[in-house]
Design a protein around this motif. Structure first.
Motif, PDB file in Angstrom:
ATOM      1  N   UNK A  16       0.833  -1.207   0.000  1.00 34.03           N
ATOM      2  CA  UNK A  16       0.000   0.000   0.000  1.00 34.03           C
ATOM      3  C   UNK A  16       0.866   1.254   0.000  1.00 34.03           C
ATOM      4  N   UNK A  17       1.923   1.272   0.803  1.00 38.62           N
ATOM      5  CA  UNK A  17       2.810   2.436   0.862  1.00 38.62           C
ATOM      6  C   UNK A  17       3.521   2.632  -0.473  1.00 38.62           C
ATOM      7  N   UNK A  18       4.009   1.545  -1.071  1.00 35.11           N
ATOM      8  CA  UNK A  18       4.676   1.648  -2.378  1.00 35.11           C
ATOM      9  C   UNK A  18       3.697   2.144  -3.429  1.00 35.11           C
ATOM     10  N   UNK A  19       2.465   1.663  -3.402  1.00 28.93           N
ATOM     11  CA  UNK A  19       1.438   2.117  -4.346  1.00 28.93           C
ATOM     12  C   UNK A  19       1.190   3.619  -4.187  1.00 28.93           C
ATOM     13  N   UNK A  20       1.103   4.083  -2.949  1.00 28.03           N
ATOM     14  CA  UNK A  20       0.868   5.510  -2.700  1.00 28.03           C
ATOM     15  C   UNK A  20       2.042   6.346  -3.204  1.00 28.03           C
ATOM     16  N   UNK A  21       3.265   5.885  -2.973  1.00 28.15           N
ATOM     17  CA  UNK A  21       4.435   6.622  -3.443  1.00 28.15           C
ATOM     18  C   UNK A  21       4.447   6.693  -4.963  1.00 28.15           C
ATOM     19  N   UNK A  22       4.110   5.601  -5.624  1.00 21.94           N
ATOM     20  CA  UNK A  22       4.051   5.611  -7.096  1.00 21.94           C
ATOM     21  C   UNK A  22       2.957   6.550  -7.609  1.00 21.94           C
ATOM     22  N   UNK A  23       1.822   6.583  -6.930  1.00 18.17           N
ATOM     23  CA  UNK A  23       0.743   7.497  -7.327  1.00 18.17           C
ATOM     24  C   UNK A  23       1.184   8.952  -7.168  1.00 18.17           C
ATOM     25  N   UNK A  37       5.503  14.887  -0.137  1.00 19.44           N
ATOM     26  CA  UNK A  37       4.554  13.798   0.105  1.00 19.44           C
ATOM     27  C   UNK A  37       5.268  12.464   0.253  1.00 19.44           C
ATOM     28  N   UNK A  38       6.275  12.214  -0.563  1.00 20.89           N
ATOM     29  CA  UNK A  38       7.004  10.950  -0.472  1.00 20.89           C
ATOM     30  C   UNK A  38       7.742  10.860   0.868  1.00 20.89           C
ATOM     31  N   UNK A  39       8.349  11.950   1.297  1.00 20.39           N
ATOM     32  CA  UNK A  39       9.028  11.948   2.598  1.00 20.39           C
ATOM     33  C   UNK A  39       8.046  11.714   3.741  1.00 20.39           C
TER      34      UNK A  39
END
Length: 59
Positions: A16-23, A37-39
């Motif tokens: 989920x975290x990786x998906x959010x970072x990619x989005x 946002x990524x930080x």
């Protein structure tokens, strides 16, 4: 049994975290907003994810 469940939930959380970072990375927001946002997602995963869902870049 607790280790398997914890491991599976941890894996789901990581996905989920990786998906959010990619989005965030693919969004139309400015570079500084993306970095911020990524930080936030990396250093404060739970709060960052909730904030990103509510306030993050759309589209």
């Amino acid at each position: 049994m607790g280790v398997e469940v914890g491991g599976l939930l941890g894996l789901i959380w990581l996905i989920i975290i990786i998906w959010a970072i990619l989005k965030v990375a693919k969004s139309g927001a400015g570079t500084m907003a993306k970095v911020l946002w990524i930080l936030i997602l990396l250093f404060f995963p739970l709060i960052g994810l909730i904030l990103w869902f509510l306030l993050g870049p759309k589209g």
